[in-house]
Every structure is written in C-alpha cells, then in structure tokens.
Design a protein around this motif. Structure first.
Motif, PDB file in Angstrom:
ATOM      1  N   ASN A   1      -8.560   3.673  -8.568  1.00 27.13           N
ATOM      2  CA  ASN A   1      -7.186   3.201  -8.655  1.00 27.13           C
ATOM      3  C   ASN A   1      -6.280   3.983  -7.714  1.00 27.13           C
ATOM      4  O   ASN A   1      -6.589   5.130  -7.373  1.00 27.13           O
TER       5      ASN A   1
ATOM      6  N   SER B   1      -7.341   1.346  -0.210  1.00 22.72           N
ATOM      7  CA  SER B   1      -7.551   0.240  -1.141  1.00 22.72           C
ATOM      8  C   SER B   1      -7.909  -1.057  -0.418  1.00 22.72           C
ATOM      9  O   SER B   1      -8.028  -1.104   0.813  1.00 22.72           O
TER      10      SER B   1
ATOM     11  N   GLN C   1       1.779  -0.577 -10.638  1.00 17.31           N
ATOM     12  CA  GLN C   1       0.639  -1.119  -9.905  1.00 17.31           C
ATOM     13  C   GLN C   1       0.302  -2.531 -10.381  1.00 17.31           C
ATOM     14  O   GLN C   1       0.460  -2.857 -11.566  1.00 17.31           O
TER      15      GLN C   1
ATOM     16  N   VAL D   1      -6.354   0.055  -7.113  1.00 16.66           N
ATOM     17  CA  VAL D   1      -7.315  -0.717  -6.342  1.00 16.66           C
ATOM     18  C   VAL D   1      -6.654  -1.618  -5.307  1.00 16.66           C
ATOM     19  O   VAL D   1      -7.221  -1.886  -4.247  1.00 16.66           O
ATOM     20  N   TYR D   2      -5.439  -2.070  -5.600  1.00 19.67           N
ATOM     21  CA  TYR D   2      -4.731  -2.915  -4.636  1.00 19.67           C
ATOM     22  C   TYR D   2      -3.886  -2.093  -3.665  1.00 19.67           C
ATOM     23  O   TYR D   2      -3.869  -2.365  -2.464  1.00 19.67           O
TER      24      TYR D   2
ATOM     25  N   HIS E   1     -12.681  -3.695  -7.211  1.00 18.93           N
ATOM     26  CA  HIS E   1     -13.259  -2.814  -6.193  1.00 18.93           C
ATOM     27  C   HIS E   1     -14.687  -3.207  -5.858  1.00 18.93           C
ATOM     28  O   HIS E   1     -15.103  -3.177  -4.683  1.00 18.93           O
TER      29      HIS E   1
ATOM     30  N   SER F   1      -1.230   9.056  -1.105  1.00 17.21           N
ATOM     31  CA  SER F   1      -1.910   8.841  -2.380  1.00 17.21           C
ATOM     32  C   SER F   1      -1.113   9.443  -3.535  1.00 17.21           C
ATOM     33  O   SER F   1      -0.668  10.595  -3.473  1.00 17.21           O
TER      34      SER F   1
ATOM     35  N   ALA G   1       0.825  -1.211   0.000  1.00 14.30           N
ATOM     36  CA  ALA G   1       0.000   0.000   0.000  1.00 14.30           C
ATOM     37  C   ALA G   1       0.860   1.263   0.000  1.00 14.30           C
ATOM     38  O   ALA G   1       1.941   1.309   0.587  1.00 14.30           O
TER      39      ALA G   1
ATOM     40  N   ASN H   1      -9.561  -2.614 -12.224  1.00 11.79           N
ATOM     41  CA  ASN H   1      -9.808  -1.771 -11.051  1.00 11.79           C
ATOM     42  C   ASN H   1     -11.297  -1.728 -10.692  1.00 11.79           C
ATOM     43  O   ASN H   1     -11.687  -1.876  -9.530  1.00 11.79           O
TER      44      ASN H   1
ATOM     45  N   GLY I   1      -3.726   1.480  -3.129  1.00 11.91           N
ATOM     46  CA  GLY I   1      -4.123   2.809  -2.686  1.00 11.91           C
ATOM     47  C   GLY I   1      -4.228   2.950  -1.174  1.00 11.91           C
ATOM     48  O   GLY I   1      -4.311   1.959  -0.437  1.00 11.91           O
TER      49      GLY I   1
END
Length: 517
Positions: free
Chosen positions: A250, A258, A22, A252-253, A207, A14, A10, A203, A255
């Motif tokens: 995004n 996330s 990613q 998605v994994y 999610h 941001s 993570a 994404n 963030g």
C-alpha cells in the motif's frame, strides 16, 4: 443520491497520503458499509439475472477444451469444500471451483459488459463470490450483496462519466486489475470484514492482478479465457490473507512505485490525476450493476449492435434461393468508432481477422467475420456461427475481403459521450451492390442494451439459458435452478449448493490429454 468524485494521484514522497484518503480505503469503506445501506430491489433482481446468465454461458461452453481442462484441474479438490462447479453434483474447494467456473463463463465471450474509460466484463466477479459464499455457508442475501458491491466497485473504476475511471488498456495493461478490485471488495462485503481487512484485501488483489494485454493479441490462446480464473484465485487468497491480519502492498494505486506511477499515466507524468466516482458508503443504494449490459451474441461487445444491424440489413439484400446472393455484393463499408475500426476492424491490419480458419478467440474479435457470417447465414448463434464447412469458409473468405471499416468522428463522439442516454457503440453500414445501388442503415445500440430496441428482461435470460443448455440439462432441472435463484434471498448454509445447474441430460467431457494433475 450522493456521489463523491475522488481524485487519485501518485504520491511525491512515500507516506505523503493518509490511508483514509487512498482509493483502496475508499473502496473498502463502500464495501464494508454496504451491509447497512439500503438494498436496491432492481439491483438485486439484476444480480439474479446475471447468475442465470453465468449458468447459461458456462454450460454453453462446458465441453470446450479450455473449460474441460479448468474443470479437470478442480477434481483433485473434490470433497474438500462446499463450493460447486457448473454442471457437477460434487462439492469442491472454493479456489479451484471459482477458477473453473470463471473460465467457463468467459470462454464464449458472451458475458455482460460495461465500457467507459476502460473495458470490462463485470460478471467475472460472480464465480468467486458464489464459490466462497457456498463454502463458508453465508446467506443468499449476503452473496447477492457481494455481487452488487463487486459490480459497484468494478463499474466505478471503469468510469461512470464526467471524466471518471482509470484506463488500463491505453497502457497495454489487461483489465484483470479492475476485476480483482471488484471481487476483493465484493468478498469483503459478503463476509462482513472490517474496513481495515477489506483495504488490505484490495491492495493485495490489485497488486497481484497486473498483466499485459498480449493475451488479446496475435494467435490468441487460452490465457484470454483464463484471466478471470486467475483473478478469482488472486482475489480469494487476498481476502483470506487479509482476514488473518496480513497487510497488502500500500498504497497500491497512489504509491511512489504503485500501479499509477509505474504502469499507467503516472509513468510519463508524475502529476497525472484520475477521478473515481463513488456513492456515499452506507447511505445510498448501490445501482451500478444496472448500468451494465448483457450480451445477446457471442462476440465482443463493440460488435453487438453491428451484428443486429447486419441481420437487419440482410433482409434488404438480393436473394439467391433461401439465402443472399453474395456475388451481388460489391463491397460493405462500416463507418464506426476508433475502437471498432482499429481493434476489431480493418485498421487492426491483422490478416487473421479476415481468415475464417483463425481460432474462435480471434474471430470473435473480427467485425469483418461477424458481418459476413450474419449476411451469409441470417443468424449469429454461439455455436453455429463458428462451425463452418470448407465451402462456407471459402465463400466467407471472399466476402470478408470486401468488407472495410472506416473511422467516423460522429460514432467516436457517441462512443465516448458521458451521458449514458446518448453513449452508443454502433455504426452505419453501407452495402454497395453490383449494379451500383446501395443499401444502408445504422444502429446506435444493441437491441438487448438497456437503451436498445428490445432491452433484455428476465424472460430473455431464461430463454438464453434454455438455448445454451439444450441437450445437457433437463427442463425440470432448469426450472429447479431458476426457482432457487428466485428464492436466493432466503437461502443459507448448505442450501446455497442449490445455486448450481447440474447436467442431467448429456455429458461433461474430460480432456483428451493428460497433464500434471
């Protein structure tokens, strides 16, 4: 073959992580470059086997209530698209067709499996890929490539050894999340999307596909069977929206809010790291589908080898008439892995798992039921195993109460071994008889497993199809379907409708009740 281990962690702030670094982008690159990568003949052949397996288990469950409801839901879209539903001649819109087929495929818990850091049924990806392929009139080769890509991504996320994979169940997140990623990648590859479009599709799909594992707890209901249907719907819409240039959430994994940071290891450790192994996109053939294993028995995968073992041991037990003298069995102990002991064994401490009046969705996750039923009847058939007279239930209830599972570190080590040639999901069973003597044996892998005693080949899939569709489909229709699957590489456009098995020797029932539709 060139394999790269991608570190997934993570972001601290941001925007820290470049898009190209990613995980979703890496998966998108694999998917979109697969069109130019060499195709593995064995992987394509296995994809065809799994399509045949889908047909078998979908029609084997065709008149179960949840399947009837999902199929009836799709009828409103009849004639509005080119997708097919197992058993029906008519054509439908892709989303309801994919939903209905995915529910049917999952119902019997008899679809293929792959177990590593996470659990999975990779063939959950097949229904939406075929439905969209038929609807848009792509080629059969495109559909097969999409299936192989979906398996490649799905298996990579579940884990391929050396500490790779993203575990969901540890955090009580259902494995639909990985299904959706695989499906979105497979659809993107099949349709020839750009990496940018595939990235946003993945994404979107991941999610929106996060759900809890409560569907697998307590009084198990239809949500368990509907999970792949919801995943199919989410993934198809994700790809559709990405094709219009819409952007998914995004990264998605990775963030700051996330899936990793809010649902998985990153929730408790902001420095948590996952690893995912991927082959070089566009360079190496995709072969992860060959690591997956079929199910011979309609039961959770961790019970496959145990069912084979129970049937094997039964031959050595005292007989009474044509069966086993159950009164001579004092107790049965299964030494096995943590999962088999804790989730489907006696350590689950779930009284419904030793009650033959429990619903099928509970019994097919009770190893006590599976062992007892095998010893009682000498078989474990998809229908007959769960169809019991009151006398059989009374006898079964008494026997199930004498079965105990025990954790054994040896079997736990085999369960988690990273070498696929060593990894095993079995156990050792000891049957103590009334006179104090013991009958014991062990089995590491299910007979049908690629490393089992009798690994499944094409004739086994065709035999399963014949058994599961008996009384619904004629021999001629079954032969036509198999021929179409065999020649699928050269099909295109409307010819893809032949990748369907139509009921012509029995009936498909409608729900007994009326809902909104």
């Amino acid at each position: 073959m060139s394999v790269t281990i991608h570190t997934v962690q993570a972001e601290k702030t941001s925007g820290d992580l470049a898009r190209e670094e990613q995980l979703a982008w890496k998966l998108a690159e694999l998917a979109t470059r697969a069109k130019d990568a060499p195709q593995d003949a064995d992987a394509i052949a296995m994809a065809k086997n799994r399509i045949i397996d889908n047909a078998a288990i979908a029609l084997g469950a065709a008149n179960e209530t949840a399947v009837k409801v999902a199929r009836a839901d799709a009828l409103a879209s009849k004639g509005t698209g080119k997708a097919t539903i197992w058993g029906l001649k008519e054509h439908f819109a892709p989303v309801p067709a994919a939903f209905a087929n995915a529910v049917a495929v999952r119902f019997l818990d008899n679809d293929d499996c792959y177990l590593a850091a996470e659990y999975s049924h990779p063939d959950d990806n097949i229904s939406p890929i075929i439905a969209v392929g038929q609807h848009l009139g792509v080629s059969g080769a495109d559909i097969l490539r999409g299936i192989v890509v979906a398996y490649e991504v799905h298996v990579a996320l579940v884990g391929t050894g050396d500490g790779t994979g993203i575990c969901l169940h540890k955090h009580k997140v259902d494995h639909m999340t990985h299904i959706a990623a695989g499906t979105a990648a497979g659809l993107s590859s099949m349709l020839g999307l750009s990496t940018e479009q595939a990235y946003h599709a993945i994404n979107f799909a991941v999610h929106n596909a996060i759900s809890s594992r409560q569907s697998r707890k307590g009084d198990i209901g239809a949500q368990k069977e509907f999970v792949p249907g919801f995943s199919a719907e989410i993934s198809i819409k994700a790809v559709h929206h990405a094709m219009h240039g819409l952007k998914g959430p995004n990264p998605v994994y990775e963030g700051v809010d996330s899936i990793i940071r809010r649902f998985l290891n990153g929730r408790d450790d902001e420095n948590a790291v996952y690893k995912v192994a991927l082959v070089a996109p566009g360079v190496d053939p995709l072969r992860n589908i060959l690591k997956t294993y079929p199910k011979q028995h309609a039961f959770e995968y961790q019970g496959q080898a145990i069912i084979d073992l129970a049937l094997q041991l039964r031959e050595q037990l005292p007989k009474k008439g044509s069966g086993v003298d159950l009164d001579q069995i004092k107790k049965i102990v299964l030494e096995t892995s943590h999962h088999t002991h804790h989730v489907i064994g006696t350590d689950a401490k779930d009284p419904q798992k030793i009650d033959p009046d429990s619903p099928r969705g509970t019994l097919d996750h009770s190893i006590m039921f599976a062992i007892a039923r095998c010893i009682q009847t000498g078989e474990f058939h998809k229908d007959r195993a769960y169809q019991m007279t009151q006398a059989e239930k009374d006898e079964l209830r008494a026997l199930m109460a004498r079965i105990e599972t025990q954790f054994d570190q040896r079997w736990e080590d085999l369960y988690h071994d990273q070498d696929p040639n060593v990894q095993a999901y079995g156990g050792r069973m000891i049957v103590t008889l009334a006179d104090g003597s013991e009958v014991a044996d062990e089995k590491t892998r299910a007979n049908a497993h690629p490393g089992g005693d009798t690994p499944w080949q094409r004739p086994d899939y065709e035999a399963k199809l014949a058994d599961y569709t008996q009384g619904l489909v004629s021999d001629a229709e079954r032969a036509r379907f198999i021929e179409s699957v065999n020649g699928m590489d050269s099909l295109k456009g409307d010819e893809l409708a032949t990748i369907n098995l139509i009921v012509d020797a029995g009936t498909l029932d409608a729900p007994e009740t009326r809902g909104i539709y």
